[in-house]
Enzyme design. Sequence first.
Site, mmCIF file in Angstrom:
data_model
loop_
_atom_site.group_PDB
_atom_site.id
_atom_site.type_symbol
_atom_site.label_atom_id
_atom_site.label_comp_id
_atom_site.label_asym_id
_atom_site.label_seq_id
_atom_site.Cartn_x
_atom_site.Cartn_y
_atom_site.Cartn_z
ATOM 1 N N HIS A 99 -14.208 10.592 -6.641
ATOM 2 C CA HIS A 99 -15.301 11.540 -6.880
ATOM 3 C C HIS A 99 -16.662 10.824 -6.873
ATOM 4 O O HIS A 99 -17.583 11.232 -6.152
ATOM 5 C CB HIS A 99 -15.067 12.246 -8.224
ATOM 6 C CG HIS A 99 -16.113 13.257 -8.586
ATOM 7 N ND1 HIS A 99 -15.930 14.610 -8.390
ATOM 8 C CD2 HIS A 99 -17.349 13.111 -9.128
ATOM 9 C CE1 HIS A 99 -17.022 15.251 -8.794
ATOM 10 N NE2 HIS A 99 -17.888 14.367 -9.247
ATOM 11 N N GLU A 100 -16.766 9.765 -7.655
ATOM 12 C CA GLU A 100 -18.058 9.066 -7.742
ATOM 13 C C GLU A 100 -18.396 8.378 -6.421
ATOM 14 O O GLU A 100 -19.552 8.374 -6.004
ATOM 15 C CB GLU A 100 -18.067 8.070 -8.910
ATOM 16 C CG GLU A 100 -17.891 8.702 -10.291
ATOM 17 C CD GLU A 100 -18.891 9.823 -10.608
ATOM 18 O OE1 GLU A 100 -19.966 9.902 -9.975
ATOM 19 O OE2 GLU A 100 -18.589 10.637 -11.495
ATOM 20 N N HIS A 109 -21.201 18.366 -5.467
ATOM 21 C CA HIS A 109 -20.074 19.025 -6.113
ATOM 22 C C HIS A 109 -19.590 20.182 -5.244
ATOM 23 O O HIS A 109 -20.370 20.844 -4.579
ATOM 24 C CB HIS A 109 -20.454 19.510 -7.512
ATOM 25 C CG HIS A 109 -20.538 18.376 -8.483
ATOM 26 N ND1 HIS A 109 -21.418 18.333 -9.532
ATOM 27 C CD2 HIS A 109 -19.827 17.214 -8.533
ATOM 28 C CE1 HIS A 109 -21.248 17.201 -10.196
ATOM 29 N NE2 HIS A 109 -20.298 16.507 -9.607
#
Length: 155
Positions: A99-100, A109
């Site tokens: 995700h990061e 997002h």
Amino acid sequence: MPARLLHGRDRPADAFDPRRGQHSSTRILGWLAAACPPRIGKLLAVTDVDLFIPILTFVYGEAQLGGRAAVVSTARLQDGRGPTRSPLFLSRLLKEAVHELGHTFSLLHCGQEGCVMSRSVNLTEVDAKGETLCDDCRACLKQGGPEKAEEHERP
Ligand SMILES: [Zn+2]
Ligand SMILES: [Zn+2]
């Protein structure tokens, strides 16, 4: 993409906030970005300290949107049986790391159910999402990310 494990002994001097008893993920990012050698494309730090940004109680991680530095914390990803390396814990850590890193590749997002780029503010939401990008995010990654990007993204 080739990856290498670095074991740096240095730590940022100003990241700890004694009032909150937590470390500032934003300050860690600034420190990482400054310390990141030019030859390194993306730098993902993995820490066991609890991370925060001022407007939230905690964050699992933070990344420079479209930048080079990202940080994830294992502090709140445990499965309740102590600091183990259980499959559940490792899966959570993988999701937050992907995700990061996705943010460093300018991904925002995502509202797609199960996509690793969906926002997760608790473990239920972390566990509900998958470890990979949805088709839309994958396409976005290949195009080099969305047009518009903020300086930082969280959590
Ligand atoms: Zn997605
Ligand atoms: Zn995010």
